[in-house]
Design an enzyme around this catalytic site. Structure first.
Site, PDB file in Angstrom:
ATOM      1  N   TRP A  38       2.063   1.614  14.785  1.00  0.00           N
ATOM      2  CA  TRP A  38       2.067   2.488  13.603  1.00  0.00           C
ATOM      3  C   TRP A  38       1.024   2.042  12.587  1.00  0.00           C
ATOM      4  CZ3 TRP A  38       5.639   6.349  11.728  1.00  0.00           C
ATOM      5  CH2 TRP A  38       5.478   6.642  10.364  1.00  0.00           C
ATOM      6  N   MET A  39       0.237   2.978  12.062  1.00  0.00           N
ATOM      7  CA  MET A  39      -0.711   2.697  10.971  1.00  0.00           C
ATOM      8  C   MET A  39      -0.359   3.583   9.785  1.00  0.00           C
ATOM      9  SD  MET A  39      -4.755   3.824  10.893  1.00  0.00           S
ATOM     10  CE  MET A  39      -5.621   2.383  11.453  1.00  0.00           C
ATOM     11  N   ASP A  41      -1.289   3.211   5.194  1.00  0.00           N
ATOM     12  CA  ASP A  41      -2.373   3.042   4.208  1.00  0.00           C
ATOM     13  C   ASP A  41      -3.547   2.145   4.622  1.00  0.00           C
ATOM     14  OD1 ASP A  41      -0.025   3.876   3.049  1.00  0.00           O
ATOM     15  OD2 ASP A  41      -0.074   2.457   1.411  1.00  0.00           O
ATOM     16  N   PHE A 101       3.106  -5.379   2.101  1.00  0.00           N
ATOM     17  CA  PHE A 101       2.750  -4.029   1.676  1.00  0.00           C
ATOM     18  C   PHE A 101       1.277  -3.949   1.241  1.00  0.00           C
ATOM     19  CE2 PHE A 101       6.977  -1.621   0.669  1.00  0.00           C
ATOM     20  CZ  PHE A 101       7.339  -1.737   1.996  1.00  0.00           C
ATOM     21  N   SER A 102       0.902  -2.760   0.774  1.00  0.00           N
ATOM     22  CA  SER A 102      -0.515  -2.460   0.536  1.00  0.00           C
ATOM     23  C   SER A 102      -1.157  -3.344  -0.529  1.00  0.00           C
ATOM     24  CB  SER A 102      -0.673  -0.995   0.136  1.00  0.00           C
ATOM     25  OG  SER A 102      -0.530  -0.215   1.294  1.00  0.00           O
ATOM     26  N   ARG A 163       3.858  -2.103  -7.065  1.00  0.00           N
ATOM     27  CA  ARG A 163       3.119  -2.451  -5.841  1.00  0.00           C
ATOM     28  C   ARG A 163       1.689  -1.898  -5.778  1.00  0.00           C
ATOM     29  NH1 ARG A 163       7.356   1.033  -4.156  1.00  0.00           N
ATOM     30  NH2 ARG A 163       6.641   3.101  -3.504  1.00  0.00           N
ATOM     31  N   ASP A 164       1.010  -2.305  -4.699  1.00  0.00           N
ATOM     32  CA  ASP A 164      -0.296  -1.804  -4.277  1.00  0.00           C
ATOM     33  C   ASP A 164      -1.442  -2.233  -5.197  1.00  0.00           C
ATOM     34  OD1 ASP A 164       1.381  -0.582  -2.448  1.00  0.00           O
ATOM     35  OD2 ASP A 164       1.260   1.401  -3.378  1.00  0.00           O
TER      36      ASP A 164
END
Ligand code: FRU
Length: 482
Positions: A38-39, A41, A101-102, A163-164
């Site tokens: 799975w891909m 961001d 996470f991103s 996040r991110d």
């Protein structure tokens, strides 16, 4: 005994899965996709020692679900010929055990530094997760070491959706824009942090926030200057559909304004605008390259879609990298990077064409250039036995549309050509990208054709130029077991 057999079966299944090849039918030929699994961001988009590096949210264990995010990794000299590298980060620490996470990357004193969000779930509790910012670094661009004193930002007051991180350097200071949700997770916003050393961070402002009309959470924010103005690009969740606008589950769009590094205040001068009008475009990330181009990639998919590729061993790919520029009235223009030429194959047809003219694409991939009168309707159809995407320009309405069929197949927006109508279309196994005019309007949508795929002009569409090129396979086959 039963338990041992059970465990053995699971191990065999995992080994079979990890070494399995993905089915070719929907797997892209010249867009970056995961080797398998799975891909989502794009992450850590950067240039390090003369290579473009692109990381991504990755579940190596299954293409059926995001699972617990890892960082997948690939590098390229030209943004099309990608080489898959080993997984850069695993969810192996207390502070990122429910997902790496991103985040983004910066190059500092010859090291490639990653800043990302560590996600930790607390099932059954309220809130049921927390998120902190962490750092990892590498001196070879392949092997990454997480900083021993992670996380570098705790952000207690901003939990649980925090996040991110997108990081950049201005003069001698690093800046980080972060996505956040406030007022009990009902409103989204973008926070700005600053640091001298990438380790010790301080919040310096709130760049912008939702007043209720722009959703409950802003994911994957990015912030950069273009033409002396500043662009806040982000992916808000929770905007309701309005006519032709905001029809996807989540959006990606931007606000243009002015920014002052002395006060850290952003003053918007435009409203929020969607960046792409197709079904599958999310969680963008940009970089500036050595020739000062602002290059953007997006996840060419959307959450909760259940597309058929997932049972083929992979989910998700990246859009064609696009160069961004800004018009005087604050609109982003997107053009495929010129390196797309390295993926261009044989010329299949060129010149004038009459209604109904059709070309079967080689290997379900192609580049199609159209030039037609700007004051007439136009229809271009991409079709296989089981799937059709119709691209139309309606002169009376001044609108362009993409219809991939099915319940939610239609996407549409205002657009009028200036002079001649020019379209640039890229098809790749299970995707269509349409660039209108100079790239002032784009559509990016997935579709799932089986068997030969052709491009055909509509029954009343005569054009002055219908140029079709094959596209080469540029993404190297993944190493077995990676
Ligand atoms: C956006 C996103 C990010 C998060 C990541 C998790 O698609 O939800 O906000 O960091 O995906 O995979």
């Amino acid at each position: 005994m039963a338990e041992i057999i059970n465990k053995l079966c699971t191990i065999i299944l995992i080994v079979r899965y990890v070494t399995a090849e993905v089915n070719e039918r929907y797997y892209p030929r010249y867009h970056l996709a995961p080797p398998h699994g799975w891909m989502n961001d794009p992450n850590g988009f950067s240039i390090y020692k003369n290579d473009y590096h692109l990381f991504y949210q990755y579940n190596p264990n299954s293409s059926l679900e995001p699972g617990i995010a890892h960082w997948g990794h690939a590098k390229s000299k030209d943004l099309f010929h990608w080489e898959h590298l080993p997984i850069a980060m695993y969810p192996d620490q207390d502070y990122d055990k429910s997902g790496v996470f991103s985040g983004s990357a910066v190059v500092d004193a010859d090291n490639l530094i990653l800043l990302y969000t560590g996600n930790v779930n607390h099932p059954g509790e309220d809130p049921d997760h927390e998120q902190h910012q962490a750092l990892a670094s590498s001196s070879d661009g392949v092997n990454f070491t997480k900083y021993s004193n992670n996380p570098v930002i705790q952000g207690e007051e901003h939990q649980p959706n925090f996040r991110d991180p997108k990081v950049w350097k201005h003069n001698d200071t690093y800046y980080m824009v972060l996505g956040n949700s406030f007022q009990n997770n009902t409103l989204g916003r973008a926070l700005l942090y600053a640091s001298k050393d990438l380790i010790s961070w301080k919040q310096v402002s709130i760049l912008d926030e939702s007043d209720g009309s722009l959703g409950y959470m802003w994911e994957c924010p990015d912030f950069f200057d273009l033409r002396g103005r500043y662009v806040l690009l982000f992916s808000p969740q929770g905007i309701k559909p309005q006519g032709d606008k905001y029809k996807n589950l989540y959006q990606t769009g931007y606000i243009v304004g002015d920014f002052d590094y002395k006060t850290n205040l952003f003053t918007p001068v435009t409203e929020f605008r969607e960046l792409d009008h197709g079904h599958d475009f999310y969680a963008t990330q940009t970089i500036v390259d050595k020739s000062h181009r602002r290059i953007m990639v997006a996840w060419f998919d959307m959450w909760e879609q259940n597309y058929p590729e997932r049972t083929d061993g992979f989910t998700g790919f990246m859009t064609i990298p696009r160069v961004l520029s800004l018009t005087r009235d604050g609109r982003l223009i997107q053009k495929p990077v010129k390196e797309i030429g390295t993926a261009r194959g044989k010329l299949l047809r060129s010149g004038k064409a009459d209604r109904g003219a059709a070309v079967t694409l080689t290997d379900k991939a192609g580049e199609i250039k159209i030039k037609a009168e700007g004051n007439k309707d136009l229809e271009v159809i991409i079709e296989a036995s089981n799937a059709t995407v119709t691209l139309s320009y309606n002169y009376t309405d001044g609108r362009v549309s993409l219809d991939r069929g099915g319940a939610d197949g239609l996407r549409r927006t205002k657009w009028r050509p200036r002079g001649k109508l020019r379209w640039l279309i890229y098809v790749d196994a299970s995707s269509v990208e349409l660039f209108c005019g100079d790239g002032e309007v784009t559509f990016s949508s997935r579709f799932f054709p089986d068997g030969p795929t052709a491009v055909r002009l509509g029954d009343e569409s005569d054009v002055q130029e219908f140029v079709v090129n094959a596209m080469k396979r540029t993404v190297l086959k993944p190493p077995k077991g990676n």
